[in-house]
Design a protein around this motif. Structure first.
Motif, PDB file in Angstrom:
ATOM      1  N   UNK A 374     -35.379 -13.629 -16.127  1.00  0.00           N
ATOM      2  CA  UNK A 374     -35.644 -13.087 -14.668  1.00  0.00           C
ATOM      3  C   UNK A 374     -34.519 -12.701 -13.941  1.00  0.00           C
ATOM      4  N   UNK A 375     -34.717 -11.625 -12.848  1.00  0.00           N
ATOM      5  CA  UNK A 375     -33.570 -11.516 -12.050  1.00  0.00           C
ATOM      6  C   UNK A 375     -34.175 -10.647 -10.853  1.00  0.00           C
ATOM      7  N   UNK A 376     -33.784 -10.552  -9.657  1.00  0.00           N
ATOM      8  CA  UNK A 376     -33.944  -9.394  -8.766  1.00  0.00           C
ATOM      9  C   UNK A 376     -32.950  -8.927  -8.139  1.00  0.00           C
ATOM     10  N   UNK A 377     -33.047  -8.063  -7.392  1.00  0.00           N
ATOM     11  CA  UNK A 377     -32.148  -7.202  -6.322  1.00  0.00           C
ATOM     12  C   UNK A 377     -32.716  -6.722  -5.049  1.00  0.00           C
ATOM     13  N   UNK A 378     -32.145  -6.643  -4.105  1.00  0.00           N
ATOM     14  CA  UNK A 378     -32.985  -6.018  -2.945  1.00  0.00           C
ATOM     15  C   UNK A 378     -32.205  -4.972  -2.268  1.00  0.00           C
ATOM     16  N   UNK A 379     -32.673  -4.107  -1.546  1.00  0.00           N
ATOM     17  CA  UNK A 379     -32.239  -3.154  -0.454  1.00  0.00           C
ATOM     18  C   UNK A 379     -32.858  -3.616   0.865  1.00  0.00           C
ATOM     19  N   UNK A 380     -32.082  -4.660   1.547  1.00  0.00           N
ATOM     20  CA  UNK A 380     -32.722  -5.076   2.731  1.00  0.00           C
ATOM     21  C   UNK A 380     -33.083  -4.171   3.850  1.00  0.00           C
ATOM     22  N   UNK A 381     -32.350  -3.109   4.076  1.00  0.00           N
ATOM     23  CA  UNK A 381     -32.482  -2.015   5.351  1.00  0.00           C
ATOM     24  C   UNK A 381     -33.550  -1.221   4.801  1.00  0.00           C
TER      25      UNK A 381
END
Length: 620
Positions: A374-381
């Motif tokens: 499992x992994x994740x990534x983000x675009x906070x803006x």
């Protein structure tokens, strides 16, 4: 002899004021006055300030006592007379201010500030001449930020617009911006109006902060003395947080957290503590600016999030949690039934249940959130979170709404996934495979209707399909960046990576990439040579940008303009690019000729989406 406090100096003045009926001082008052004079002669700031406050009321004999105690050297005497409020005596000694200018240049910063304050408060017309030592423009390079700010305000206050305009033309760009804001618009010369307006519109504080956070050298090294190094860059790009373990004989890895200021190379120790288990070898750390988080693993392979700065607090009990990523307001992790958020100053995790995730747990599939699957990534803006789990890619917003979901149906399953947004509607996924033992990279595109497609894929080393240059300038998740540059078998950086700066400290060290700054202007590596392991910060171009931006325009040459124009396209940091644009405009105006500045538009937040697609798909 220690310095007097302000209150002690005022008490001496009150005692010295005690006089008999005939106006003479008694024994106690004479002692107080003598002590006050000696303190003034020794340079005691509080004593000099107290005497200056009474300067207009002092009788002639008291003034003579102060003059008798003055230093013999004319320059020192001029400064002394100024600081005790004897302006007329100083003018008689030093009518053109040359002695005072000499004393000012030789004085400590504290004394310089006091001289400036006293002269400005008294409206002394020589104040500007003293600060710049006459007409010596080369003094600008030596002057502190406070002196330049003071000089600019004095020039404006005395309406010496020609000198203020010349000062603006001579200063380094960040300080020229501050000075330009003191010049009224009606005083802009026609030929300089565009540049002065451009300078005045910028924030001097922000520009100076940008310059000061840049590395001064292309390679910064810091020996940690530990192992299992992890690194996380602060949101403002000014410092990197380090986590490492130091083996305690017969016990465990003691966890240490430090921060390294990139602009100065200075480190600050933030935390030292025990792990949850003796075998913890994790390196998970996340710098949020005001807070620093680490993730600890217990013997049951459950994880606990601990805030180690600015205070120490465990955020709940150990549970099933993924690694951390930055969110729009803090940090986010994946838990079996949804997402878990770390809000600023929170005492525990805020869990957000996502029905689609919970249903898979209830059906006994998809419960695992281990790093192996499992992994994740983000675009906070954009408040976007993408999760890869059980062969599915799911994109949700921070409210838990599922925006896109697709199930991989490519060749074979894999382990140890890495995921990164390329834009709000595209992702890149990398997984390691057992059969064949190579990495698989896939690019996925999403449409506004929720449809998804695998736009391209490649089995093998990422640079074999997409060269290093295609990833430069893109804002990528560190977990994926390491897959680009670290050799899949040995987990070592390709020694031919274009950004690597070779150190002379250890011959041919093994280097493992930990992460990079958004866009790839700085890379953080762990040098695995014999002896203490160390962090390395590689930056091929930012130090040159800093040197150019810190150089007084007075000392610039046409070659500097050419260098700025060559350097700008190589840097991804928007704030630095805009600062270089401003510098290029100032240099062009100084040396004549028009220049074509590059666009100051930002690199797209998720990185450009023009990854070259091969025979497996076309750009969509």
């Amino acid at each position: 002899m220690g310095r007097l406090t302000d209150e002690a100096a005022r008490q001496l003045v009150r005692r010295a004021d005690g006089r008999r009926a005939n106006g003479s001082r008694g024994l106690r008052a004479r002692r107080a006055w003598r002590r006050l004079v000696l303190r003034c002669a020794s340079g005691d700031p509080a004593a000099q300030d107290a005497v200056r406050a009474e300067a207009g009321e002092l009788p002639g004999p008291d003034v003579l006592d102060l003059l008798a105690a003055a230093p013999a050297e004319p320059a020192d005497r001029a400064a002394y007379l100024t600081l005790i409020g004897q302006g007329a005596q100083r003018q008689a000694l030093d009518p053109d201010g040359s002695f005072l200018a000499l004393a000012y240049r030789a004085a400590a910063p504290e004394v310089r500030e006091r001289l400036r304050t006293v002269m400005a408060a008294e409206g002394d017309a020589d104040v500007i001449r003293v600060v710049v030592s006459g007409d010596q423009r080369d003094r600008i390079a030596e002057m502190s930020e406070g002196e330049l700010d003071y000089l600019g305000h004095q020039l404006a206050e005395h309406r010496r617009w020609d000198e203020l305009r010349r000062l603006i033309r001579d200063l380094p760009v960040p300080k020229a911006v501050a000075a330009a804001q003191l010049l009224p618009v009606e005083e802009y010369p026609e030929n300089d109006a565009a540049l002065l307006s451009m300078l005045a519109e910028r924030s001097a504080r922000q520009l100076l902060a940008t310059v000061e956070r840049l590395p001064a050298t292309r390679l910064i090294t810091h020996a940690t003395g530990g192992s299992y190094l992890g690194a996380s860059l602060s949101p403002d790009l000014s410092e990197v947080a380090l986590r490492y373990g130091i083996w305690k004989r017969g016990q465990h890895n003691e966890i240490h957290v430090e921060t390294l200021r990139i602009g100065t190379g200075e480190t600050t120790h933030r935390f030292r503590g025990d792990p949850l288990t003796d075998v913890d070898s994790g390196n998970s750390i996340l710098h949020l600016g005001d807070e620093i988080l680490i993730r600890l693993e217990d013997e049951d392979h459950r994880f606990q999030i601990v805030r180690v700065a600015p205070d120490l607090r465990a955020l709940g009990s150990p549970s099933a949690l993924s690694d951390m990523r930055r969110s729009s307001g803090g940090a986010v992790l994946v838990c079996p039934t949804g997402l878990a958020f770390v809000d600023p100053g929170a005492h525990t995790l805020r869990r957000l249940e996502i029905p689609r995730f919970k249903n898979r747990v209830d059906s006994l599939i998809g419960a695992s959130v281990s790093d192996a699957s499992c992994t994740l990534t983000t675009l906070p803006e954009d408040r976007l979170v993408a999760v890869y789990r059980t062969e599915r890619i799911t994109v949700v917003n921070e409210d838990g709404t599922v925006l896109h979901e697709t199930r991989r149906n490519g060749p074979g399953s894999g382990f140890s996934p890495a995921l990164s947004f390329l834009s709000p509607d595209s992702l890149v996924l990398h997984i390691n495979k057992h059969f064949p033992p190579k990495g698989l990279t896939e690019i996925w595109k999403f449409t506004s209707t929720g449809a998804s497609r695998r736009a391209d894929w490649h089995t093998g080393a990422i640079p074999d399909r997409w060269p290093y240059e295609e990833w430069q300038g893109k804002q990528l998740d560190d977990s994926f960046v390491t897959r680009i540059y670290n050799n899949a078998d040995a987990h070592r950086v390709d020694p031919l990576a274009p950004w690597i700066q070779h150190s002379t400290e250890v011959a041919s060290p093994v280097v493992r990439l930990l992460g990079r700054s958004p866009g790839g202007d700085m890379y953080f590596t762990e040098a695995l040579a014999s002896g203490p392991q160390r962090l390395e910060v590689h930056s091929p171009y930012l130090p040159d940008a800093r040197a150019l931006l810190e150089r007084p325009l007075l000392h610039s040459t046409p070659a500097d303009l050419r260098r700025v124009l060559e350097l700008r396209p190589k840097i991804s940091d928007l704030a630095v690019r805009e600062a270089l644009d401003l510098l290029a405009a100032a240099l062009s105006e100084r040396f004549g000729g028009d220049i074509a500045l590059g666009s100051t538009t930002a690199v797209p937040r998720g990185g450009p989406t023009d990854i070259a697609l091969g025979e497996h798909g076309t750009a969509g």
